[in-house]
Design a protein around this motif. Structure first.
Motif, mmCIF file in Angstrom:
data_model
loop_
_atom_site.group_PDB
_atom_site.id
_atom_site.type_symbol
_atom_site.label_atom_id
_atom_site.label_comp_id
_atom_site.label_asym_id
_atom_site.label_seq_id
_atom_site.Cartn_x
_atom_site.Cartn_y
_atom_site.Cartn_z
ATOM 1 N N GLY A 18 0.687 -1.309 -0.345
ATOM 2 C CA GLY A 18 0.093 0.421 -0.282
ATOM 3 C C GLY A 18 0.704 1.297 0.126
ATOM 4 N N ASN A 19 0.312 2.910 0.168
ATOM 5 C CA ASN A 19 0.893 3.702 0.369
ATOM 6 C C ASN A 19 1.473 3.834 1.436
ATOM 7 N N GLY A 20 2.624 3.065 1.730
ATOM 8 C CA GLY A 20 3.455 2.928 2.602
ATOM 9 C C GLY A 20 2.765 2.277 4.179
ATOM 10 N N ALA A 21 3.599 2.526 4.999
ATOM 11 C CA ALA A 21 3.355 1.545 6.443
ATOM 12 C C ALA A 21 2.341 2.133 6.599
ATOM 13 N N LYS A 22 1.676 3.210 6.784
ATOM 14 C CA LYS A 22 0.651 3.984 7.201
ATOM 15 C C LYS A 22 -1.149 3.230 6.327
ATOM 16 N N GLN A 23 -0.350 3.871 5.691
ATOM 17 C CA GLN A 23 -1.770 2.698 5.010
ATOM 18 C C GLN A 23 -2.142 1.430 4.975
ATOM 19 N N CYS B 117 2.769 5.827 22.157
ATOM 20 C CA CYS B 117 3.327 5.217 20.966
ATOM 21 C C CYS B 117 2.733 6.698 20.026
ATOM 22 N N TRP B 118 2.809 5.695 18.523
ATOM 23 C CA TRP B 118 3.216 6.177 17.101
ATOM 24 C C TRP B 118 1.985 7.408 17.328
ATOM 25 N N VAL B 119 1.597 8.406 16.963
ATOM 26 C CA VAL B 119 0.621 9.488 16.954
ATOM 27 C C VAL B 119 -0.319 9.207 16.242
ATOM 28 N N SER B 120 -0.295 8.136 14.755
ATOM 29 C CA SER B 120 -0.507 7.392 13.787
ATOM 30 C C SER B 120 -1.971 7.084 14.478
ATOM 31 N N TYR B 121 -1.707 6.061 15.468
ATOM 32 C CA TYR B 121 -2.169 4.332 15.727
ATOM 33 C C TYR B 121 -3.718 4.858 16.511
ATOM 34 N N VAL B 122 -3.123 5.866 17.057
ATOM 35 C CA VAL B 122 -5.130 6.251 18.099
ATOM 36 C C VAL B 122 -5.717 6.848 16.880
ATOM 37 N N SER C 237 2.307 -5.688 14.261
ATOM 38 C CA SER C 237 3.544 -5.880 14.503
ATOM 39 C C SER C 237 3.963 -4.808 13.692
ATOM 40 N N ASP C 238 4.506 -3.645 13.442
ATOM 41 C CA ASP C 238 4.845 -2.289 13.038
ATOM 42 C C ASP C 238 6.447 -2.328 13.310
ATOM 43 N N GLU C 239 6.536 -3.058 12.227
ATOM 44 C CA GLU C 239 8.731 -3.314 12.028
ATOM 45 C C GLU C 239 8.876 -2.210 11.278
ATOM 46 N N ILE C 240 8.824 -1.125 10.582
ATOM 47 C CA ILE C 240 8.947 0.065 10.082
ATOM 48 C C ILE C 240 10.168 0.438 10.615
ATOM 49 N N TYR C 241 11.102 -0.122 11.089
ATOM 50 C CA TYR C 241 12.040 0.660 12.347
ATOM 51 C C TYR C 241 13.344 -0.334 12.143
ATOM 52 N N GLU C 242 13.072 -1.401 11.382
ATOM 53 C CA GLU C 242 13.810 -3.458 11.615
ATOM 54 C C GLU C 242 14.996 -2.723 11.744
ATOM 55 N N TRP D 31 8.553 7.704 -1.538
ATOM 56 C CA TRP D 31 7.879 7.131 -2.890
ATOM 57 C C TRP D 31 6.428 6.543 -2.434
ATOM 58 N N ARG D 32 6.395 6.254 -0.948
ATOM 59 C CA ARG D 32 4.907 5.555 -0.773
ATOM 60 C C ARG D 32 4.768 4.201 -0.776
ATOM 61 N N LEU D 33 5.706 3.101 -0.231
ATOM 62 C CA LEU D 33 5.411 2.064 -0.515
ATOM 63 C C LEU D 33 5.909 1.326 0.248
ATOM 64 N N SER E 22 10.235 2.854 3.556
ATOM 65 C CA SER E 22 11.225 4.354 3.986
ATOM 66 C C SER E 22 12.153 4.716 4.769
ATOM 67 N N LYS E 23 12.186 3.640 5.642
ATOM 68 C CA LYS E 23 12.916 4.047 7.081
ATOM 69 C C LYS E 23 14.518 3.699 6.477
ATOM 70 N N ALA E 24 14.135 1.921 5.527
ATOM 71 C CA ALA E 24 15.356 1.399 5.093
ATOM 72 C C ALA E 24 16.561 0.927 4.279
ATOM 73 N N SER F 257 10.694 1.259 18.561
ATOM 74 C CA SER F 257 9.664 1.902 18.821
ATOM 75 C C SER F 257 9.866 3.987 18.211
ATOM 76 N N ASN F 258 9.127 3.841 17.742
ATOM 77 C CA ASN F 258 8.785 5.183 17.359
ATOM 78 C C ASN F 258 8.160 6.149 18.376
ATOM 79 N N PRO F 259 8.059 6.752 19.791
ATOM 80 C CA PRO F 259 8.633 7.761 20.049
ATOM 81 C C PRO F 259 9.674 6.992 20.783
HETATM 82 N N1 PMP Z 1 5.084 3.465 11.980
HETATM 83 C C1 PMP Z 1 5.438 4.307 12.135
HETATM 84 C C2 PMP Z 1 6.184 4.151 13.795
HETATM 85 C C3 PMP Z 1 6.587 4.793 11.749
HETATM 86 O O1 PMP Z 1 7.226 5.899 12.477
HETATM 87 C C4 PMP Z 1 5.806 5.966 10.237
HETATM 88 C C5 PMP Z 1 6.372 6.741 9.902
HETATM 89 N N2 PMP Z 1 6.858 6.959 8.568
HETATM 90 C C6 PMP Z 1 5.079 4.614 9.953
HETATM 91 C C7 PMP Z 1 4.528 3.742 10.412
HETATM 92 C C8 PMP Z 1 4.729 4.739 8.403
HETATM 93 O O2 PMP Z 1 5.316 4.724 7.208
HETATM 94 P P1 PMP Z 1 5.099 5.153 5.683
HETATM 95 O O3 PMP Z 1 6.004 5.978 5.336
HETATM 96 O O4 PMP Z 1 5.942 4.155 5.287
HETATM 97 O O5 PMP Z 1 4.004 5.546 5.396
#
Ligand code: PMP
Ligand code: GLU
Length: 397
Positions: free
Chosen positions: A97-102, A124-129, A203-208, A244-246, A236-238, A174-176
């Motif tokens: 999808g369009n980023g881990a966010k989606q 926790c990361w801002v978007s979960y709630v 399990s959000d592993e975007i910072y693996e 690019w949004r993937l 995004s992070k690695a 973890s972010n943050p």
């Molecule tokens: N999860 C966490 C914990 C994040 O910090 C972020 C921020 N980028 C995302 C997901 C979303 O990442 P993406 O850019 O792949 O949408």
């Protein structure tokens, strides 16, 4: 007139993106702002990935892709999950999808709804709630403090579970906070979950790969967990590919199918060019990942050393991601002239206006006593930012 839906009215804007936008506006107005708010690598996307994208354009990858992504990309992700994580996934279990966010939002919308509870360890990361609000489910926030390294304990998890619990959100690294769950800690959480087989783990592993303590461990590798874990990751992070949004979810087939169905109605497959770039990222040379990781580690040590010296900030050395998350509540109640600092939001605003350093208030991470600084910035910027923050905080009495 406000004719917006209740759902939208209840939503807060993303504090990370809002702060970044604010600092960009100040910069455009000529103010020398150092932006340590948004979390994104300051590196350019590696050349071999950019080349793959250029090739994709020339080869006319300009049509709609399958909703969950090209099969070649999903195969490359399945191979990555096997090679790096020891996990067996069929490509059909992967939805891009369009980023881990989606990817996170897709899963929440697919599995949680009114009456369901989603356990979220905080900070926790801002978007979960906010995503849980979109799903019209209920967040159950479990506070964890600096003294427990910001990690959910098995006892806390057990105490939070009710018959309505649908999902446990985990984020490691973890972010943050930068905390990283060890294999043993995940084992202990999985042992609690073993008693509640209906709970799904996101399990959000975007910072693996932004990890300073060794190899990454996914809760999906614990016995019985792969059958009910939605593993989230992306480029995004690695690979320094935030724009690019993937991103992707790897999950049991029933969740993957649901995510595809949902995504097919509101965004379709992600960008075809970004997909071909991501395929090159996952299957190409991984040296760039380690190079960037080392740079982040060096900057972590640099920025930690600088902020740790500032009286009134309480820090813990983070083990992953690229944030420092000091406790700053000792400044609450202090003032500079007429200005009173009553909260971390006040402090973040004060630092932006007084020090021209953009950070994100802990309030946005369900941790009101803290403030987040990203250290994904150049060394000289970090040194200057720390100098300014120290000077501004010294003015508070
Ligand atoms: N999860 C966490 C914990 C994040 O910090 C972020 C921020 N980028 C995302 C997901 C979303 O990442 P993406 O850019 O792949 O949408
Ligand atoms: N995840 C990053 C952050 O926390 C990027 C911004 C966002 O998507 O929230 O700053």
């Amino acid at each position: 007139m406000n004719r917006l839906s209740d759902r939208l009215n209840s939503l807060s804007p993303s504090a990370t993106l809002a702060m970044s936008q604010k600092s960009a506006e100040l910069k455009a107005a000529g103010v020398d702002v150092i932006n340590l708010s948004v979390g994104e690598p300051d590196f350019f996307t590696p050349d071999h990935i950019k080349e793959a994208a250029k090739r994709a354009i020339d080869e006319n990858f300009s049509f709609y892709s399958p909703v969950p992504g090209y099969m070649s990309l999903r195969k490359a992700i399945a191979e990555k999950l096997k090679r790096e994580n020891g996990l067996d996934y069929a490509p059909e279990q992967i939805v891009c999808g369009n980023g881990a966010k989606q990817a996170v939002c897709n899963v929440l919308l697919c599995v949680a709804g009114p009456g369901d509870e989603v356990i979220i360890p905080a900070p926790c990361w801002v978007s979960y709630v906010e995503m849980v609000k979109l799903a019209e489910a209920q967040s159950v926030i479990i506070p964890t403090g600096i003294e427990q390294d910001f990690k959910l304990t098995p006892a806390q998890l057990e105490a939070a579970i009710t018959p309505r619990t649908k999902v446990l959100m985990l984020c490691s690294p973890s972010n943050p906070t930068g905390s990283v769950y060890s294999r043993e800690e995940l084992e202990a959480l999985a042992a609690v979950l073993a008693k509640y087989p209906d709970i799904i783990v996101i399990s959000d592993e975007i910072y693996e790969h932004v990890n300073y303590v060794g190899s990454h461990c996914s809760i999906a590798s614990q016995p019985g967990m792969i059958e009910r874990t939605a593993l989230i990751n992306g480029v995004s992070k690695a690979y320094a590919m935030t724009g690019w949004r993937l991103g992707f979810v790897a999950a049991p087939l029933w969740i993957a199918k649901a995510c595809s169905k949902l995504q097919g109605q509101y965004t379709s497959g992600p960008s075809s060019i970004a997909q071909k770039a991501a395929e090159a990222a996952f299957s190409g040379d991984q040296a760039c990942v380690e190079e960037m990781r080392r740079a982040f580690e060096r900057r972590r040590d640099l920025m930690f050393g600088l902020l740790d010296k500032i009286p009134g900030l309480e820090l813990r050395l983070p083990h992953g991601a690229f944030y420092l998350f000091p406790k700053c509540s000792s400044y609450f109640g202090k003032r500079a002239g007429d200005r009173v600092i009553a909260s971390s939001s006040d402090l973040a605003l004060y630092l932006l206006e007084e020090a021209h350093v953009a950070a994100v208030a802990g309030d946005a991470f369900c941790a009101p006593d803290y403030i987040r600084f990203s250290y994904a910035a150049a060394d000289d910027q970090l040194v200057e930012a720390a100098r300014r923050v120290a000077a501004a905080l010294a003015k508070l009495a």
